[in-house]
Design a protein around this motif. Structure first.
Motif, short mmCIF file in Angstrom:
data_model
loop_
_atom_site.label_atom_id
_atom_site.label_comp_id
_atom_site.label_asym_id
_atom_site.label_seq_id
_atom_site.Cartn_x
_atom_site.Cartn_y
_atom_site.Cartn_z
N ILE A 6 77.13 70.96 198.08
CA ILE A 6 76.62 70.29 196.86
C ILE A 6 75.28 69.45 196.17
N PHE A 7 75.63 68.74 196.94
CA PHE A 7 74.71 67.42 197.45
C PHE A 7 73.41 67.65 197.49
N GLY A 8 73.23 68.52 198.92
CA GLY A 8 71.89 68.92 198.42
C GLY A 8 71.13 69.63 196.68
N GLN A 9 72.01 70.90 196.13
CA GLN A 9 71.74 71.04 194.44
C GLN A 9 71.49 69.97 193.92
N ALA A 10 72.50 68.86 194.10
CA ALA A 10 72.50 68.41 193.30
C ALA A 10 70.92 67.36 193.19
N VAL A 11 70.76 66.74 194.74
CA VAL A 11 69.35 66.16 194.67
C VAL A 11 68.91 66.79 194.21
N LEU A 12 68.32 67.67 194.10
CA LEU A 12 67.06 68.91 193.45
C LEU A 12 67.64 68.62 192.05
N ALA A 13 68.68 69.16 192.02
CA ALA A 13 68.70 69.18 189.92
C ALA A 13 67.94 68.05 189.29
N VAL A 14 68.43 66.72 190.45
CA VAL A 14 68.00 65.44 189.69
C VAL A 14 66.93 65.37 189.56
N GLY A 16 64.73 67.25 189.93
CA GLY A 16 63.53 68.38 188.78
C GLY A 16 63.94 68.47 187.35
N GLY A 17 65.49 67.46 187.28
CA GLY A 17 65.51 66.82 186.00
C GLY A 17 64.68 66.46 185.55
N GLY A 18 64.34 65.67 186.55
CA GLY A 18 64.15 63.78 186.20
C GLY A 18 62.54 65.27 185.95
N ILE A 19 61.36 65.19 186.61
CA ILE A 19 59.94 65.57 186.22
C ILE A 19 59.86 66.80 185.03
N VAL A 20 60.92 67.98 184.60
CA VAL A 20 60.82 68.69 184.01
C VAL A 20 61.04 67.73 182.48
N GLY A 21 61.59 67.15 182.88
CA GLY A 21 61.97 66.02 181.41
C GLY A 21 61.11 64.89 181.04
N LEU A 22 60.96 64.52 181.86
CA LEU A 22 59.72 63.72 181.19
C LEU A 22 57.98 65.11 181.65
N VAL A 23 57.60 66.11 181.91
CA VAL A 23 56.28 67.30 181.44
C VAL A 23 57.39 67.38 179.28
N PHE A 24 58.32 67.82 179.56
CA PHE A 24 58.57 67.79 178.50
C PHE A 24 58.07 66.92 177.23
N ARG A 25 58.39 65.35 177.68
CA ARG A 25 58.01 64.51 176.58
C ARG A 25 56.55 64.25 176.71
N GLY A 26 56.35 64.68 177.69
CA GLY A 26 54.23 64.35 177.22
C GLY A 26 54.45 66.34 176.50
N LEU A 27 55.27 66.98 176.58
CA LEU A 27 54.60 67.77 175.58
C LEU A 27 55.36 67.66 174.23
N ASP A 28 56.20 67.12 174.20
CA ASP A 28 56.75 66.74 172.92
C ASP A 28 55.84 65.57 171.80
N SER A 80 73.20 60.13 182.65
CA SER A 80 72.66 61.35 181.50
C SER A 80 72.57 62.03 182.91
N PHE A 81 72.22 61.84 184.77
CA PHE A 81 71.74 62.75 185.21
C PHE A 81 73.00 63.56 186.04
N THR A 82 74.17 62.34 185.84
CA THR A 82 75.08 63.37 185.59
C THR A 82 75.43 64.90 185.06
N ALA A 83 75.13 64.11 183.75
CA ALA A 83 75.94 65.74 182.76
C ALA A 83 75.28 66.69 183.17
N LEU A 84 74.11 66.55 183.55
CA LEU A 84 72.74 67.69 183.85
C LEU A 84 73.94 68.12 184.95
N LEU A 85 74.14 68.26 185.81
CA LEU A 85 75.10 68.25 186.99
C LEU A 85 75.96 69.53 186.03
N TYR A 86 76.73 69.08 184.81
CA TYR A 86 77.99 69.66 184.27
C TYR A 86 76.89 70.64 184.23
N LEU A 87 75.47 71.52 183.48
CA LEU A 87 75.17 71.98 182.58
C LEU A 87 74.82 73.07 183.88
#
Lengths: 330, 437
Positions: A6-14, A16-28, A80-87
């Motif tokens: 779980i910890f490994g997945q969470a690190v990956l999600a955090v 990845g979430g940060g990077i994808v989020g920033l890319v999406f902000r750029g697109l926005d 915010s990041f914790t919410a991502l882990l529940y998604l």
């Protein structure tokens, strides 16, 4: 699943979430710029912004309540990041499934807003105080319709005999659309629209960027934040955009395309994951980008009245329609 | 306004420390209590430095203090110093305002022409009218964009400013500059508008005529713009009259007040300008921000009509009665007398007063009154009982030009002074005596 997995997945999600989020902000930003007949910043601009903020000096005003002021950015970004882990992440189940459900996500979504409000109050700036007051009013007005939407969907699921109804993973695996009759479809559409209207409010984007309102209160609750702290708030905002879009996708459009394409195994997961990202992007463009380009900023009393009256009415109507549908369909 | 207080020599703009702590609300202020919100002198909503201190209860404004004087440049003083001739001062007058950069020279040249008894050829008058109406178009579009930005509607800002480029291009084509056109000179204009330039101007006018309805739609039919501007910042006609509001600020309240209509000057009698109020758009004037948008956008249409008419009826002949600068300077040096010049700038009436003395190159007195000076007082009734969220748009709705307005700022022995009415009266007596000699 073991704790380490779980910890490994969470690190990956955090990460990845940060990077994808920033890319999406750029697109926005790029899409908004094109809509406004501007060229717009390059796609990597949010990364540059974040990097620059991280190396800048962090100023804590003398008049601020220092520990509250410093703690709030961390609280916002953690929530915010914790919410991502529940998604549910596309084809994958939520990483923290079983440790909490949709209600936790609701709270986690409210925490960054509360943190920003407390930070604003603690900043010792009158503009920050005004912004914080506005943030609290906003929070009180949009949380109820949001909660009603979740409850309505979960109730319909449990009425169908599916448990645990309040788990986002379950909600995403059992889309309601095929089971409901015409009334239910109307109800779901009403709920979807409510959700799409709540999204920019939750994210404090125009026309709901009232707590920050650059031209009115110079950034409001963010006015005294700088350097690392501002970067953390920026990151929290970016991830929250993903979470809100993910929530909409999980509840209303959780479908994948791997089945249609006849894929299976790892390829199916990969394609569905990419498709999920695409759905997030579409929701973001519809609910955030186009709205913020096409409207003026509203006033806080107008927003409060709107959400308390129309938001509440719409979400309750959706709930009622779903209930009626259940009665009619049996 | 605050009492006299020491000014930190290194920090002349920011308020002194004790004042800053006074406005600190912080956690103690809590909800529902009155606390002060300082806006400016540096604030994203203000394009120029001015200090507005609001007393706020929650979101409601219960009081406001306006403090000016952050952008005083002493232009008239520079002009009245010995050794500068009137043509040099003309360049100074052009730089009073960057946006109405023809309004001040037009008023100033008229004042000097009246003082020195100089005639302006009809063609020069028409050229002055055309340039000043083009300037009105660009200024009103600029304002509309700023207003949209203050409302948080940046898309409208970008689109409005994009279409504004066309009129700036035409101004550059006609005068050589996008701003600071340097067109009027005493006795005429510096540059002719040649007939081969007419079609370009006409084409731009057609462009704006086609665009006007779209602009009106974009601003006036947008529900969010209406929600933010209707009933906001109301200026009653009576208040507008009492506080001497001018320009679109007064006209939005329903006063038919326009210098071009009330005291026509230059070629304006030929165009029979009528002051525009919201009634011309089929609305009952309320004097709110919405009405001010209506008036300004309609005036863009009015300007288009005036320019078209001017191009159609352009008289032939000289463009200046003094083609040679030395002859002009010699004439001005001999001139004796006083003159008043006025012009309806995009923001309202601008007035220049000049007194010339024979044998001296500089004027003895040069007095400027910018429109914002008249409109500033109308902020007080407009801000009354409004919300914090309305501050930027109300502040912007008079189209303030702070550095035009900052005409006097008294610092004596390093201390900023506030003059009482009696002191002002005494100063004016002294000045009159000095002028009478």
């Amino acid at each position: 699943m073991s704790g380490w997995a779980i910890f490994g997945q969470a690190v990956l999600a955090v990460v990845g979430g940060g990077i994808v989020g920033l890319v999406f902000r750029g697109l926005d930003r790029k899409i908004a710029a094109r809509m406004q007949a501007r060229i717009g910043p390059p796609l990597r601009q949010p990364f540059l912004d974040l990097g620059k903020l991280l190396v800048k000096e962090t100023v804590i005003p003398k008049t601020a309540v220092a520990w509250v002021f410093s703690a709030m950015p961390f609280l916002a970004v953690l929530a915010s990041f914790t919410a991502l882990l529940y998604l549910p992440l596309g084809p994958f189940r939520p990483i923290l499934e079983g440790y909490g459900d949709a209600i936790v996500v609701l709270y986690l979504l409210a925490v960054p807003a509360l943190a920003m409000a407390l930070g604003g109050f603690a900043s010792g700036s009158p503009l920050g105080v005004v912004g914080a007051q506005r943030e609290l009013v906003m929070l009180m007005s949009y949380e109820f319709p949001l909660a009603v939407v979740l409850v309505a969907v979960a109730w319909r699921l449990s009425a169908q005999g599916i448990a645990p109804a309040f788990s986002l993973g379950t909600i995403a695996q059992n889309p309601l659309w095929p089971w409901v009759g015409p009334l239910g479809v109307i109800g779901l559409v009403v709920l979807l629209v409510t959700m799409l209207v709540v999204t920019p409010a939750e994210l404090a984007k125009i026309p709901f960027d009232i707590p920050e309102a650059e031209t009115e209160i110079a950034g409001g609750l963010m006015v005294e934040y700088s350097g690392t702290y501002l970067a953390l708030f920026y990151l929290a905002d970016v991830v929250r955009t993903l979470v809100m879009a993910g929530l909409v996708v999980a509840i209303f459009i959780p479908y994948g395309i791997a089945g249609v394409l006849g894929l299976s195994g790892a390829a199916a997961a990969a394609v569905d994951f990419l498709f999920w990202l695409f759905k997030l992007f579409v929701v973001m463009v519809v609910a955030v980008t186009t709205v913020r380009v096409g409207m003026a900023r509203l006033k806080v009393d107008q927003v409060a009245r709107g959400f308390w009256l129309w938001g509440t009415a719409a979400s309750l109507a959706g709930l009622l329609l779903l209930a009626l549908d259940k009665v009619v369909m049996g | 306004m605050k009492e006299k207080r020491a000014q930190d020599p290194n920090d002349p703009v920011l308020p002194a420390v004790e004042e800053r702590e006074l406005v600190y609300g912080g956690l103690e202020a809590g909800l529902g209590e009155v606390f002060e919100v300082p806006i400016g002198p540096i604030h994203p909503a203000l394009k120029e430095p001015i200090r507005l201190t609001f007393k706020v209860r929650g979101e409601r404004i219960v009081g406001v203090q306006v403090r000016t004087g952050f952008a005083h440049r002493g232009i008239e003083f520079m002009g009245m110093r010995q050794g500068r001739n009137l043509i040099q001062i003309l360049y100074l007058s052009e730089r009073i305002c960057g946006i109405c950069s023809i309004s001040h020279p037009i008023a100033f040249t008229q004042a000097v022409e009246r003082a020195a008894g100089i005639e302006v050829p009809p063609r020069a008058q028409y050229i002055r009218v055309i340039i000043s109406e083009l300037e009105r178009i660009h200024s009103h579009l600029l304002w509309a964009g700023v207003a949209a930005h203050e409302l948080g509607f940046d898309t409208l800002l970008h689109l409005t400013w994009r279409v504004r480029e066309k009129v700036l291009d035409i101004l550059e084509e006609l005068t050589g500059n996008r701003i600071n056109y340097a067109i009027p000179i005493f006795g005429g204009v510096r540059r002719d508008i040649t007939p081969d330039q007419y079609p370009k101007v006409r084409e731009a006018l057609r462009y704006y005529r086609g665009l006007l309805n779209e602009l009106l739609d974009a601003f006036l039919r947008d529900p969010t713009v209406e929600a933010r501007t209707r009933g906001v910042g109301i200026l009653e006609p009576k208040e507008a009259e009492e506080l001497c509001a001018v320009g679109p600020t007064a006209r939005a309240s329903g006063l038919r007040k326009d210098v071009r209509q009330d005291r026509p000057y230059l070629a304006y009698p030929d165009f029979e300008v009528k002051a525009i109020t919201p009634e011309d758009y089929g609305l009952t004037p309320m004097g709110d921000v919405y009405d001010k948008i209506v008036v300004r956008l309609l005036e863009v249409g009015q300007s288009i009509e005036i320019i078209e008419k001017a191009l159609d009826n352009m008289p032939d002949g000289e463009i200046t009665s003094f083609p040679k600068i030395p002859a002009l300077l010699a004439h001005l040096k001999k001139a004796e007398g006083e003159g008043l010049g006025w012009h309806e700038a995009p923001r309202g009436e601008v007035i220049h007063y000049v007194r010339l003395v024979s044998g001296e190159e500089s004027p003895l007195v040069w007095k400027v009154k910018a429109p914002t000076y008249s409109n500033l007082m109308s902020w007080y009734p407009m801000f009354e009982d409004q919300e914090v969220a309305d501050i930027p748009i109300i502040a912007a709705c008079i189209d303030p030009c702070i550095c035009c307005m900052d005409r006097v700022y008294l610092v004596r022995d390093g201390k900023e002074e506030i003059l009482t009415k009696e002191e002002l009266l005494r100063l004016s007596w002294e000045k009159t005596r000095r002028m009478a000699r």
